[in-house]
Enzyme design. Structure first.
Site, PDB file in Angstrom:
ATOM      1  N   ASP A  37      -6.550  -8.693 -12.338  1.00  0.00           N
ATOM      2  CA  ASP A  37      -6.111  -7.699 -11.357  1.00  0.00           C
ATOM      3  C   ASP A  37      -4.664  -8.017 -10.963  1.00  0.00           C
ATOM      4  O   ASP A  37      -4.331  -9.170 -10.659  1.00  0.00           O
ATOM      5  CB  ASP A  37      -7.008  -7.737 -10.118  1.00  0.00           C
ATOM      6  CG  ASP A  37      -6.723  -6.592  -9.170  1.00  0.00           C
ATOM      7  OD1 ASP A  37      -7.352  -5.535  -9.325  1.00  0.00           O
ATOM      8  OD2 ASP A  37      -5.843  -6.744  -8.289  1.00  0.00           O
ATOM      9  N   ILE A  38      -3.807  -6.980 -10.983  1.00  0.00           N
ATOM     10  CA  ILE A  38      -2.399  -7.178 -10.627  1.00  0.00           C
ATOM     11  C   ILE A  38      -2.301  -7.406  -9.120  1.00  0.00           C
ATOM     12  O   ILE A  38      -2.826  -6.611  -8.327  1.00  0.00           O
ATOM     13  CB  ILE A  38      -1.551  -5.956 -11.026  1.00  0.00           C
ATOM     14  CG1 ILE A  38      -1.653  -5.728 -12.544  1.00  0.00           C
ATOM     15  CG2 ILE A  38      -0.094  -6.145 -10.614  1.00  0.00           C
ATOM     16  CD1 ILE A  38      -0.917  -4.498 -13.025  1.00  0.00           C
ATOM     17  N   ASN A  91       3.724   0.222  -5.786  1.00  0.00           N
ATOM     18  CA  ASN A  91       3.732   1.683  -5.693  1.00  0.00           C
ATOM     19  C   ASN A  91       4.448   2.161  -4.439  1.00  0.00           C
ATOM     20  O   ASN A  91       5.241   3.105  -4.478  1.00  0.00           O
ATOM     21  CB  ASN A  91       2.300   2.218  -5.704  1.00  0.00           C
ATOM     22  CG  ASN A  91       1.723   2.310  -7.105  1.00  0.00           C
ATOM     23  OD1 ASN A  91       2.446   2.447  -8.079  1.00  0.00           O
ATOM     24  ND2 ASN A  91       0.415   2.221  -7.205  1.00  0.00           N
ATOM     25  N   HIS A 133       5.295   5.543  -7.830  1.00  0.00           N
ATOM     26  CA  HIS A 133       4.222   5.466  -8.834  1.00  0.00           C
ATOM     27  C   HIS A 133       4.760   5.265 -10.249  1.00  0.00           C
ATOM     28  O   HIS A 133       4.083   4.693 -11.103  1.00  0.00           O
ATOM     29  CB  HIS A 133       3.352   6.719  -8.774  1.00  0.00           C
ATOM     30  CG  HIS A 133       2.351   6.700  -7.666  1.00  0.00           C
ATOM     31  ND1 HIS A 133       1.098   6.162  -7.803  1.00  0.00           N
ATOM     32  CD2 HIS A 133       2.432   7.118  -6.380  1.00  0.00           C
ATOM     33  CE1 HIS A 133       0.434   6.264  -6.671  1.00  0.00           C
ATOM     34  NE2 HIS A 133       1.216   6.846  -5.788  1.00  0.00           N
ATOM     35  N   ASP A 154       3.361   2.619 -12.805  1.00  0.00           N
ATOM     36  CA  ASP A 154       2.956   2.910 -14.179  1.00  0.00           C
ATOM     37  C   ASP A 154       3.648   1.983 -15.166  1.00  0.00           C
ATOM     38  O   ASP A 154       3.036   1.504 -16.135  1.00  0.00           O
ATOM     39  CB  ASP A 154       3.284   4.369 -14.532  1.00  0.00           C
ATOM     40  CG  ASP A 154       2.384   5.357 -13.808  1.00  0.00           C
ATOM     41  OD1 ASP A 154       1.372   4.919 -13.232  1.00  0.00           O
ATOM     42  OD2 ASP A 154       2.706   6.559 -13.815  1.00  0.00           O
ATOM     43  N   ARG A 186      -6.079 -13.369 -29.288  1.00  0.00           N
ATOM     44  CA  ARG A 186      -6.311 -13.423 -30.733  1.00  0.00           C
ATOM     45  C   ARG A 186      -6.820 -12.077 -31.227  1.00  0.00           C
ATOM     46  O   ARG A 186      -7.297 -11.254 -30.444  1.00  0.00           O
ATOM     47  CB  ARG A 186      -7.341 -14.504 -31.062  1.00  0.00           C
ATOM     48  CG  ARG A 186      -6.978 -15.892 -30.596  1.00  0.00           C
ATOM     49  CD  ARG A 186      -8.183 -16.833 -30.732  1.00  0.00           C
ATOM     50  NE  ARG A 186      -9.331 -16.374 -29.950  1.00  0.00           N
ATOM     51  CZ  ARG A 186     -10.490 -17.007 -29.879  1.00  0.00           C
ATOM     52  NH1 ARG A 186     -10.666 -18.123 -30.573  1.00  0.00           N
ATOM     53  NH2 ARG A 186     -11.479 -16.529 -29.156  1.00  0.00           N
ATOM     54  N   GLU A 198      -5.544  -1.005 -11.487  1.00  0.00           N
ATOM     55  CA  GLU A 198      -4.725  -2.150 -11.891  1.00  0.00           C
ATOM     56  C   GLU A 198      -5.566  -3.284 -12.471  1.00  0.00           C
ATOM     57  O   GLU A 198      -5.101  -4.425 -12.563  1.00  0.00           O
ATOM     58  CB  GLU A 198      -3.899  -2.666 -10.704  1.00  0.00           C
ATOM     59  CG  GLU A 198      -4.711  -3.232  -9.547  1.00  0.00           C
ATOM     60  CD  GLU A 198      -5.101  -2.182  -8.511  1.00  0.00           C
ATOM     61  OE1 GLU A 198      -5.306  -2.572  -7.346  1.00  0.00           O
ATOM     62  OE2 GLU A 198      -5.213  -1.006  -8.866  1.00  0.00           O
TER      63      GLU A 198
END
Length: 462
Positions: A340-341, A348, A353, A357, A372, A383
């Protein structure tokens, strides 16, 4: 004849392959059906919390979704019910503008209109983030999400619900249209294969006729030879014998000429039939190639996140089920990571936005570059991203995840001339023998939130 039969068998094989493709499309359609059901049910619950007076129509909407057979949502009726709900919301909003509740009344204790609208918009945004859409619909979703982030006076909540319902409805229509196209091609393919089968049967009948003609010739030759032997035995005059032999040979020539004429007609008919079959096969090959390209493009649209280019939630669901089944057979370790960012909303709010993005695209690219070929990374929604470490224990995966996290945290990001700091929190969990997929996701998700609570920009294993 053998080559023609082989061509027929080959096309029957392709027919079965196409049927298999249709079955896969049905599975993806069923997954989308499930997402639509979940979205409508949660949207109804969210609206009911914000507007208690709508309990009855919203309960009816949920019951309609619940009672519909799998894969057969009555979108027309659902859309009409949503419109009724929206009209009721408009009425409530209009009245709320004119009525001031008295202090201490039950109405005064309820959340005011602005709070309800904000709650509904937040729920709507969460639901939209979870939807995996094609590129054209993804752009509409992005516009709608941006509108949801604006002040509430920009567009009333009921209109936004209308737009969200239209988006879900259009997604379903796209899937139905693609399914109808494939079904139409399958019918055409079935008809063409039937024609090819009739042509092959006609050739077989021609060969049977030719076999009968040859047998008749054999009988005729045998009869003439027996008659010749009898004539030779009964005749002493040489000249008379020559005449008899000449007559017998003329009759044999007539039979041979008849056979050659029959074979020439047979060859001509078979050549015409074969040419017609080849023409149909060429047309079918072109149509099949076109369908194959369309199916491939459709599959990419269905399974690839339009914004980031990495696999979407539908692709994730397919891959997780595949790896879960493989784990059940081979007992090799499988670790799932939820990313999760950090502070994504702040990105934002601060930069807009479009910057958000761009951050999503950057993170998706970085994550995809770090895994891999045997592993998997996809966008789960909003996110959040999910990663599968194949044949990897949770401790080994934790080390790899930390390296990925540090690489992203240390990378320089900019939006225009402004620097952007992007960090991620990650939760990991290893699949256990008696786990369901839901339990695996739940543990990884809880580990991710533990990473958030511990200060963010870190990885935590359960």
């Amino acid at each position: 004849m053998t080559a023609q039969a082989s061509e027929g068998d080959d096309w029957k094989g392709r027919y079965l392959d196409t049927l298999h493709t249709l079955e896969e499309r049905d599975e993806r359609l069923a997954t989308s059906d499930e997402l639509i059901r979940l979205s409508l049910a949660r949207l109804a619950l969210a609206a009911e919390k914000a507007y208690p007076s709508l309990e009855k129509p919203l309960a009816s909407l949920r019951q309609e979704v619940k009672s519909a057979p799998e894969g057969k949502l009555p979108l027309g009726r659902l859309l009409n019910q949503l419109k009724d709900v929206v009209n009721a919301l408009r009425t409530i909003e209009t009245r709320s503008e004119d009525i001031e509740p008295e202090k201490g009344s039950p109405a005064a204790a309820e959340p005011n209109l602005d709070d309800r609208a904000a709650l509904a918009r937040r729920f709507l945004a969460v639901l939209l983030e979870k939807l995996a859409l094609t590129h054209d619909l993804e752009e509409r979703k992005s516009d709608l999400l941006e509108t949801l982030g604006l002040p509430s006076e920009g567009e009333v909540t009921t209109v936004l619900i209308d737009r969200a319902a239209s988006l879900v409805n259009d997604m379903r229509k796209q899937l139905e249209h693609e399914k109808d196209d494939l079904a139409s091609f399958l019918k055409q393919l079935t008809d063409t294969l039937s024609e090819l089968d009739r042509d092959v049967q006609a050739d077989i009948e021609l060969l049977h006729d030719d076999t009968g003609t040859r047998l008749a010739l054999h009988d005729a030759v045998d009869s003439q030879m027996r008659g010749l032997e009898e004539d030779i035995s009964a005749v002493d005059d040489v000249n008379q014998l020559k005449g008899i032999i000449s007559t017998r040979l003329d009759r044999l020539r007539l039979h041979m000429n008849g056979l050659r004429a029959s074979e020439a007609r047979l060859v001509e008919r078979m050549e015409n039939t074969t040419a017609a079959m080849r023409g149909r096969i060429v047309r079918l090959e072109k149509e099949t190639e076109s369908l194959r390209e369309n199916l491939q493009a459709s599959r990419e649209r269905m399974l690839v996140d339009a914004l980031t280019g990495v696999p979407n939630r539908l692709a994730l669901d397919e891959r997780v089920k595949l790896e879960w089944a493989r784990f059940k057979r081979h007992k090799q370790p499988l670790t799932l990571a939820v990313w999760d960012i950090d502070h994504f909303k702040k990105i934002n709010d601060s930069f807009g936005h479009k910057a958000g993005d761009k951050a999503l695209r950057i993170v998706a690219t970085k994550l995809a570059q770090q895994v891999r070929e045997t592993d998997f990374v996809g966008r789960y929604g909003g996110e959040e991203f999910v990663m599968l470490f194949i044949n990897t224990s949770v401790q080994d995966a934790l080390g790899k995840a930390d390296a990925i996290r540090e690489a992203i945290a240390g990378a320089p990001f900019r939006y225009g001339d402004k620097p952007l700091t992007i960090t991620l929190s990650c939760g990991l969990s290893q699949l256990r023998a008696k786990d369901s997929l839901e339990q695996l996701f739940e543990r990884a998700d809880q580990a991710m939130y533990a990473a958030k609570e511990a200060g963010r920009n870190r990885c935590v294993a359960d």
